[in-house]
Design an enzyme around this catalytic site. Structure first.
Site, short mmCIF file in Angstrom:
data_model
loop_
_atom_site.label_atom_id
_atom_site.label_comp_id
_atom_site.label_asym_id
_atom_site.label_seq_id
_atom_site.Cartn_x
_atom_site.Cartn_y
_atom_site.Cartn_z
CB CYS A 1 -3.15 4.01 -5.44
SG CYS A 1 -4.42 3.14 -4.50
CB CYS B 1 -0.87 -0.04 1.26
SG CYS B 1 -1.86 1.41 1.53
N1 DGL Z 1 -3.95 0.67 -1.98
C1 DGL Z 1 -3.51 1.77 -1.23
C2 DGL Z 1 -2.36 2.50 -1.85
O1 DGL Z 1 -1.56 1.90 -2.52
C3 DGL Z 1 -4.44 2.57 -0.41
C4 DGL Z 1 -5.63 3.13 -1.01
C5 DGL Z 1 -6.52 3.67 0.07
O2 DGL Z 1 -6.90 2.88 0.95
O3 DGL Z 1 -6.80 4.87 0.03
O4 DGL Z 1 -2.21 3.68 -1.65
#
Ligand code: DGL
Length: 266
Positions: free
Chosen positions: A187, A80
Site C-alpha cells: 500500500c 495506489c
Molecule cells: N494508498 C492506497 C494503496 O496503495 C490505498 C489505501 C486506501 O485508501 O485504502 O493501496
C-alpha cells in the site's frame, strides 16, 4: 475510448492516490525524472479505498483520471495498489493514454527470500483482488503470509503516524513468528511508516516497497511513447479534496517542496 488532445512531451505526468500515500511514489518519480512536471491528486475525501467496493474504487479512479486528463496530463500513474489491482484494466480500456500502476512487490521478495516465507501487508481491497491473487499464485514455492492493514490508512490520513504502532505490531509480529524474512508493503501509504516498522521487526528482515520500481517503469513508458520531457522548468502541483495543511506537512516530511499546493473540489 476517450482520447486526449494537445499532449506534448512537456505536458505533466498525472499521479493519483486515495490520499497522501502516493506521495511516496511521487517522490521517487520526481527524484528519477527531475525534468518532468507532475500533477498529484490526493482523493483523501474518499479514503480509504481499501474498504470500498470494487465498483466504488473504479468510479473514483475514473473521476481522478478525468480530472488529470482535463489538466493536460500525458500519462497517468495510479499511485495506489488498491486502485491498480481493482481498476487499471477498466482505465486502460476507457482512456487512450498510457497508465502505470503499482502492485505489491511480491516478485523481488519471492526471488530473494531465504526462508521461503514472505509477508505482505496491504489493504483488504488489494488482497482480495483478482490481480493480486493471480500474481501471488505464480510463486507456489514461497509461502505468502498476508495481513490486512485495517485502520492504518485512516490514521496516516489523519496525520497520526505514531498511533499506528500497536496495529503494526499486531500485523507484523505474526509474520516474523512464522519466519518471514521479507515484508512487502503493498500500500503506497505504508512507506511513511517505515521508521516505525523498523522499530518492530528484526534487523535482518527486509522491507520492500514499489516506489522506485514505479518511477523506473514510468521513465520506460515515457521513452516508449516518445514523451520524455526536456523541460528544465519542471513544476510539481499538488491538489487535495480534504486538507491542504496536512498535505503540506507530508510534502515537507519527504522534502518535496512546492508552492503549488491547493484544495480542489473533486
Ligand atoms: N494508498 C492506497 C494503496 O496503495 C490505498 C489505501 C486506501 O485508501 O485504502 O493501496
Amino acid at each position: 475510448m476517450e482520447t486526449q488532445n494537445k499532449i506534448t512531451a512537456n505536458s505533466p505526468i498525472g499521479i493519483f492516490d486515495s490520499g497522501l500515500g502516493g506521495l511516496s511514489i511521487c517522490k521517487e518519480i520526481v527524484r528519477l525524472l527531475p525534468n518532468e512536471s507532475t500533477i498529484y491528486l490526493a482523493d483523501s475525501k474518499n479514503a480509504p479505498y481499501g474498504e470500498k467496493t470494487k465498483e466504488d474504487i473504479i468510479n473514483f479512479s475514473i473521476k481522478n483520471t478525468e480530472l488529470l486528463l482535463s489538466l493536460g496530463c500525458k500519462i497517468i500513474v495510479v499511485a495506489c495498489n488498491t486502485a491498480t489491482t481493482n481498476a487499471i484494466s477498466v482505465l486502460r480500456q476507457k482512456f487512450n493514454v498510457p497508465f502505470i500502476g503499482i502492485e505489491p512487490a511480491i516478485k523481488p521478495a519471492a526471488l530473494t527470500t531465504q526462508t521461503g516465507r514472505v509477508g505482505v501487508l496491504a489493504t483488504k481491497g488489494t488482497l482480495s483482488s483478482d490481480l493480486f491473487l493471480s500474481t501471488s499464485s505464480q510463486f507456489n514455492d514461497v509461502e505468502i503470509i498476508e495481513a490486512q492493514g485495517k485502520g492504518l490508512v485512516r490514521l496516516i490520513e489523519a496525520g497520526k503516524l505514531n498511533e499506528t504502532k500497536p496495529l503494526l505490531k499486531k500485523y507484523l509480529l505474526p509474520m516474523i513468528e512464522k519466519g518471514a524474512d521479507n515484508i512487502v508493503l503493498g500500500c503506497s501509504h505504508y512507506p511513511f511508516l517505515i521508521p516505525l516498522i523498523k522499530e518492530i521487526i528484526p534487523k535482518n528482515v527486509k522491507v520492500i516497497d514499489s516506489g522506485e520500481a514505479v518511477a523506473r517503469q514510468t521513465k520506460k513508458k515515457l521513452i516508449e511513447h516518445n514523451l520524455l520531457s526536456i523541460n528544465s522548468n519542471a513544476n510539481n502541483e499538488f491538489y487535495t479534496n480534504l486538507n491542504a495543511e496536512l498535505l503540506t506537512g507530508f510534502l515537507n516530511q519527504i522534502d518535496l517542496n512546492s508552492t503549488n499546493i491547493a484544495f480542489k473540489s473533486f
